[in-house]
Design a protein around this motif. Structure first.
Motif, PDB file in Angstrom:
ATOM      1  N   ASP A 171       4.993  -1.158 -11.539  1.00 12.24           N
ATOM      2  CA  ASP A 171       4.062  -1.525 -10.473  1.00 12.24           C
ATOM      3  C   ASP A 171       2.884  -2.283 -11.084  1.00 12.24           C
ATOM      4  N   THR A 196       6.213   8.417 -11.324  1.00 16.84           N
ATOM      5  CA  THR A 196       4.807   8.183 -10.991  1.00 16.84           C
ATOM      6  C   THR A 196       3.883   8.656 -12.110  1.00 16.84           C
ATOM      7  N   THR A 224       1.484  -5.325  -1.966  1.00 14.23           N
ATOM      8  CA  THR A 224       1.429  -3.934  -1.482  1.00 14.23           C
ATOM      9  C   THR A 224       1.494  -2.935  -2.620  1.00 14.23           C
ATOM     10  N   SER A 227       0.774   1.911  -4.606  1.00 14.70           N
ATOM     11  CA  SER A 227       0.876   3.089  -3.746  1.00 14.70           C
ATOM     12  C   SER A 227       2.158   3.845  -4.061  1.00 14.70           C
ATOM     13  N   GLU A 228       2.086   5.169  -3.972  1.00 17.46           N
ATOM     14  CA  GLU A 228       3.281   5.987  -4.142  1.00 17.46           C
ATOM     15  C   GLU A 228       4.063   6.130  -2.849  1.00 17.46           C
ATOM     16  N   SER A 229       3.543   5.552  -1.759  1.00 15.65           N
ATOM     17  CA  SER A 229       4.232   5.742  -0.477  1.00 15.65           C
ATOM     18  C   SER A 229       4.288   4.498   0.396  1.00 15.65           C
ATOM     19  N   LYS A 230       3.550   3.417   0.064  1.00 16.57           N
ATOM     20  CA  LYS A 230       3.474   2.263   0.971  1.00 16.57           C
ATOM     21  C   LYS A 230       3.789   0.936   0.292  1.00 16.57           C
ATOM     22  N   THR A 231       4.271   0.959  -0.937  1.00 23.63           N
ATOM     23  CA  THR A 231       4.586  -0.278  -1.643  1.00 23.63           C
ATOM     24  C   THR A 231       5.940  -0.807  -1.184  1.00 23.63           C
ATOM     25  N   ASP A 250       8.374   1.881   1.727  1.00 21.50           N
ATOM     26  CA  ASP A 250       7.699   3.150   1.457  1.00 21.50           C
ATOM     27  C   ASP A 250       7.961   3.584   0.009  1.00 21.50           C
ATOM     28  N   SER A 251       7.866   2.623  -0.904  1.00 27.14           N
ATOM     29  CA  SER A 251       7.948   2.895  -2.345  1.00 27.14           C
ATOM     30  C   SER A 251       9.280   3.500  -2.764  1.00 27.14           C
TER      31      SER A 251
END
Length: 970
Positions: A171, A196, A224, A227-231, A250-251
């Protein structure tokens, strides 16, 4: 060595380009194309042979294991109980064996002809966007990480369900988030891993979408990221002949298909993804190159790739000005092509092309901050080069030498400051790094330096282990190599006079060390037909190599790796060597002379498919019954799959008859066959789906594996040397053992998801070597018991003085690594010995006090297990006693029988006093106080005589008294 390898390569190319239109090979069915690697550069017959070999190796050829069954086998295998062979049994020397660890015995790197050392093939590289010293590399050995620019490495994937990792991405906004894609071969595609915490732990995503597929590229949308949830993450996936681009918003939790098309290549085919600063997504696919301006617009074609090149890799890059670069193969047919680099400044609407002549295409990169620097690389078959590059936007092109052949990945450091550029290159030989200062006059070449010194990894095709722990391996693209425990670095085994082992790929080797000869046999990959040139099989004794290919076999068709089996016997009996092409050939004199074992003679000089031990076939594996030379079993590859054959009258030579013992209940492609050490009727057959056993020479076969082990792609079976009722198996799901009829796991301490290709036993120590396809060689001592240590001299309670030779015995069922004498717990000396071993040290006792001291012998085996001997207490005494004659007095006249007496004393006690007259012993030594003798003076002439006394202590120290003169008057 470089010149020598060039000569080998020249010879290899000359043979590769021969036309060998082999009817039987060309008719073999193709399933998954796992060998597009090198495919466009070589003889079509050899390409088919490589495809057939890799399909069989990965379990995707005839008799294949389905993706679903292979995935299910892993879950079942993990529930298998541990085998008692890894701990809890009674060892061969008695006593319970403690839990045994697998060890990784030989430090990297492999020997590399270009220097710097080699490692596993690197398929992708990712560099931390904030730290050019931190990077990840992926291979079929898993995910390795370095935080010091490649000086040291650690694997971060041992607990993951697959070590076959094809792609990786970091990332750009949060480098602690890392994505890795699995599936160099489809059986090992288990999804996408995400970490992560910088690779410390991983979670698996996309099992439904990616299982059974190859994730050849992962792309993280920088808009984006973080993020751990929105990339938004993209994946380019090859699965069952389809190419699909997947998108997750959502990653990685959930995925939707962006675009899908059939006609995709397999193996190391590559379809790329790229994104520019405005979010335009670029895609290469089997049917062209495409662009999506944003998620709401349709995908449009922006470049066409010829249908003939659909299976070839294609690559993309975007620089810091949103200029798009495309690298692809162009030409009218698969084997006639040119690498082209297309460049577009208007998002792919228009293209200008560069022609980096002499380039192959398996990796491509453009330095995003310096787009005039373009790199393209692949397979270096002249007139091609390992890596072609330009520093001026394509005006001129240079080539890179001195790195390992076959470039697969290149990566740039986003944070390179001007004047300190750093590039990383991945090849079939590992990872390489280049550091440059482009602010000074530019260098004439870019030099990549190996960074494999601590990167443990080998694509190992097979292993042999000797009595003294020497390890002989065959590798993918790193030839056959040997390691010695007393000299850990790997050394090559084929650059000898005559180059007996031609080519870069090696398979299982055999090594013997019991007769003070380093005798090895091996094969490398072979061409479509057996030739008179050096190749396989080869014999090497004490470094002298000989091509022992049977002259009568020249012209036969052969496997990609010919079948080879060696049974070492105590000299002066020769080694028994068996090799299989279309026929089985046996030699009883180490390969100097050969006998054909049955079969239909092949016409000479032209080869034919309708000859050999089975028409239209080549031999995969061959094994002679150790207890009966009449029995030989062989596996053959036919257009419809593999079969198992046997002869029961091999000693008849050319008249021997071969029988097809393939039964209808045998499932899966056949991989290897072994025969019981003493019962020629009992044999084991390893297949992709099961291990089968026969006790009647193949009339009937029964499944010898429980349901939990089914579909594990079994590669090899070996017997335990001490008890043939115990068998061990190597598979693509790990190592297993059957003890007392019950199968158990031998995988404690091994990486999960690792494929193992074969096993080799040290028959003396019962040490087992397992070759892993990705990490190399693992060892375990199946009868590991502590060593024994005994002090044999001096004896307990002995008195010692001066310099004493302390003797001891250090024994181990495997190998004594170190033996050290101790004096009162402190090191006294010793040395490393080979068992059975006598250990000694010269001890100068004057360095110790005159007192009691304790001697022990501390011994370690090769695993570091210590044993201390029983203690031996000795008395050090380097002080001599005192002594004086007390009677008769000096000058006294004596006659007849007189008493001679002496006073003697010592710090540890007087052991005896010897009286002397005129230097001659007078009677026997008196060993108890008071010290005296009766002297008959009539035995001497009258006159003056001189008396002395010598006192001795228990350590052997002596002192002689002053003389006393007496006058004998008889």
């Amino acid at each position: 060595l470089t010149l020598g390898y060039a000569a080998i390569a020249k010879s290899r190319r000359a043979q590769v380009r021969q036309t060998n239109n082999m009817a039987s090979v060309s008719s073999m069915p193709q399933t998954v194309d796992l060998a597009t690697y090198h495919a466009d550069d070589e003889d079509p017959a050899l390409i088919q042979k490589r495809n057939a070999y890799l399909n069989r190796f990965y379990g995707t050829g005839p008799g294949q294991v389905s993706i679903a069954d292979f995935a299910a086998s892993q879950a079942a295998v993990r529930k298998l109980p541990p085998s008692p062979l890894q701990g809890g049994e009674i060892g061969m020397l008695g006593g319970e064996i403690p839990a045994q660890p697998w060890t990784y015995p030989v430090p990297p790197p492999l020997f590399n002809f270009w220097g710097g050392g080699a490692s596993v093939r690197i398929d992708a590289i990712a560099v931390d966007p904030t730290d050019p010293d931190t990077l990840y590399v992926v291979s079929e050995g898993g995910i390795a990480k370095s935080t010091d620019a490649g000086e040291s490495w650690s694997y971060r994937s041992d607990d993951l369900s697959s070590q076959s990792v094809r792609s990786i991405a970091i990332d750009p906004e949060m480098p602690s988030i890392v994505y890795a894609g699995t599936g160099t071969a489809p059986q090992y595609g288990v999804g996408m891993f995400r970490s992560t915490d910088s690779g410390a732990t991983w979670k698996t995503f996309g099992k439904d979408e990616f299982t059974g597929g190859t994730i050849c590229k992962i792309l993280v949308d920088p808009a984006t990221a973080g993020s751990e949830s929105k990339t938004t993450v993209y994946a380019s996936v090859i699965n069952a002949g389809n190419h699909t681009v997947w998108q997750s918003d959502d990653s990685g939790e959930h995925w939707t298909s962006v675009r899908s098309v059939n006609g995709a290549g397999g193996g190391l085919a590559h379809y790329d993804l790229a994104i520019d600063s405005s979010g335009r997504l670029y895609i290469t696919a089997p049917d062209g190159v495409f662009r999506r301006d944003n998620p709401d617009t349709r995908i449009v074609e922006i470049h066409s790739i010829a249908a003939a090149q659909a299976h070839a890799p294609s690559f993309l890059a975007v620089d810091n000005q949103d200029v798009v670069y495309l690298a692809y193969k162009d030409g009218p047919a698969v084997n006639v092509w040119t690498v082209k680099i297309a460049k577009s400044s208007d998002y792919g609407d228009n293209w200008t092309e560069l022609n980096p002549s002499g380039a192959d295409l398996y990796c491509f990169g453009v330095d995003p901050a310096n787009p005039d620097r373009i790199f393209v690389g692949g397979y270096p078959q002249p007139p091609l080069y390992d890596l072609r590059y330009t520093l001026n936007g394509g005006t001129s092109w240079l080539s890179i030498g001195g790195v390992h052949v076959d470039s697969h990945a290149i990566a740039f450091c986003p944070t390179n400051p001007p004047g300190a550029e750093r590039y990383y290159l991945g090849t079939d030989g590992g990872i390489h790094r280049a550091d440059y200062d482009f602010t000074v006059p530019p260098p004439s070449t870019v030099d990549f330096i190996s960074k494999n010194q601590n990167l443990a990894g080998i694509l190992t095709g097979g292993v042999g282990i000797s009595r003294d722990d020497r390890i002989f391996i065959g590798t993918q693209d790193n030839a056959n190599q040997l390691s010695r425990p007393v000299n850990p670095p790997w050394v090559p085994v084929y650059p000898y006079v005559g180059y007996p082992l031609l080519g870069g790929d090696g398979t299982r080797g055999f090594i013997e060390m019991q007769n003070n000869d380093e005798t090895m046999y091996a094969v490398t990959y072979f061409f479509s037909t057996v030739s008179a040139q050096a190749g396989a099989p080869a014999r090497i004794i004490n470094g002298a190599g000989t091509n022992i290919t049977p002259p009568q076999a020249i012209g036969e068709y052969t496997q990609f790796y010919p079948a080879l089996s060696v049974a070492f016997r105590t000299r002066p009996d020769p080694d028994l060597v068996i090799v299989g092409f279309q026929h089985v050939w046996r030699s009883d004199d180490s390969g100097d002379n050969w006998t054909r074992i049955g079969g239909t003679p092949c016409p000479s000089p032209s080869p034919s498919g309708n000859c050999g031990i089975y028409n239209d076939s080549t031999i995969v594996s061959v094994y002679e019954a150790p207890g009966n030379k009449n029995y030989i079993y062989a596996i053959v590859s036919t257009p419809s799959g593999t079969k198992i054959l046997a002869t029961f009258d091999a000693n008849s030579g050319t008249s021997a008859t071969w029988h097809d013992i393939t039964q209808s209940n045998l499932e899966g492609g056949f991989n290897s066959v072994v025969v019981h050490p003493t019962d020629e009727l009992t044999a084991y057959l390893s297949t992709n789906k099961h291990i089968y056993k026969t006790t009647d020479a193949g009339d009937t076969w029964t499944t010898d594996t429980p349901v939990t082990l089914a579909n594990s792609i079994f590669r090899d079976v070996v017997f335990h040397p001490a008890n043939p009722e115990k068998i061990l198996a190597a598979s693509h799901r790990g190592i297993f053992a059957r003890v007392n009829g019950i199968w158990g796991s031998m995988n404690t301490g091994l990486p999960q998801g690792m494929a193992f290709s074969n096993l080799s036993f040290n028959q003396y120590s019962h040490q087992l070597a397992a070759s892993a396809w990705g990490r190399g060689v693992y060892l375990i001592d199946l009868d590991r018991v502590p060593p024994t240590a005994t002090i044999t001299f001096p004896a307990n309670g002995a008195h010692v003085r001066g310099t004493v030779t302390v003797l001891g015995t250090a024994l181990d069922n495997h190998r004594v690594a170190d033996a050290q004498f101790k004096l009162d717990g402190a090191n006294l000396g010793g040395g490393i010995q080979a068992p059975p071993s006598n250990v000694s040290v010269n001890w100068n006792t004057t360095s110790a006090t005159n007192a009691s001291h304790v001697l022990t012998l501390l011994v370690h085996d090769s695993y570091g297990t210590p044993t201390t001997s029983a203690s031996v207490t000795v008395i050090v005494d380097n002080s001599a006693p005192t002594v004086a004659i007390t009677e008769p007095e000096d000058g006294k006249k004596v006659a007849g029988t007189v008493t001679v007496s002496a006073d003697a004393s010592d710090n540890t006690g007087v052991a005896g006093v010897q009286f002397m007259i005129d230097g001659n012993e007078l009677d026997v030594e008196d060993i108890s106080a008071p010290f005296s003798i009766e002297w008959d003076t009539t035995s001497l002439d009258n006159g003056e005589h001189r008396l002395r006394a010598t006192a001795r202590d228990a350590a052997g120290n002596t002192r002689t008294s002053d003389g006393v003169t007496v006058n004998v008057a008889n």
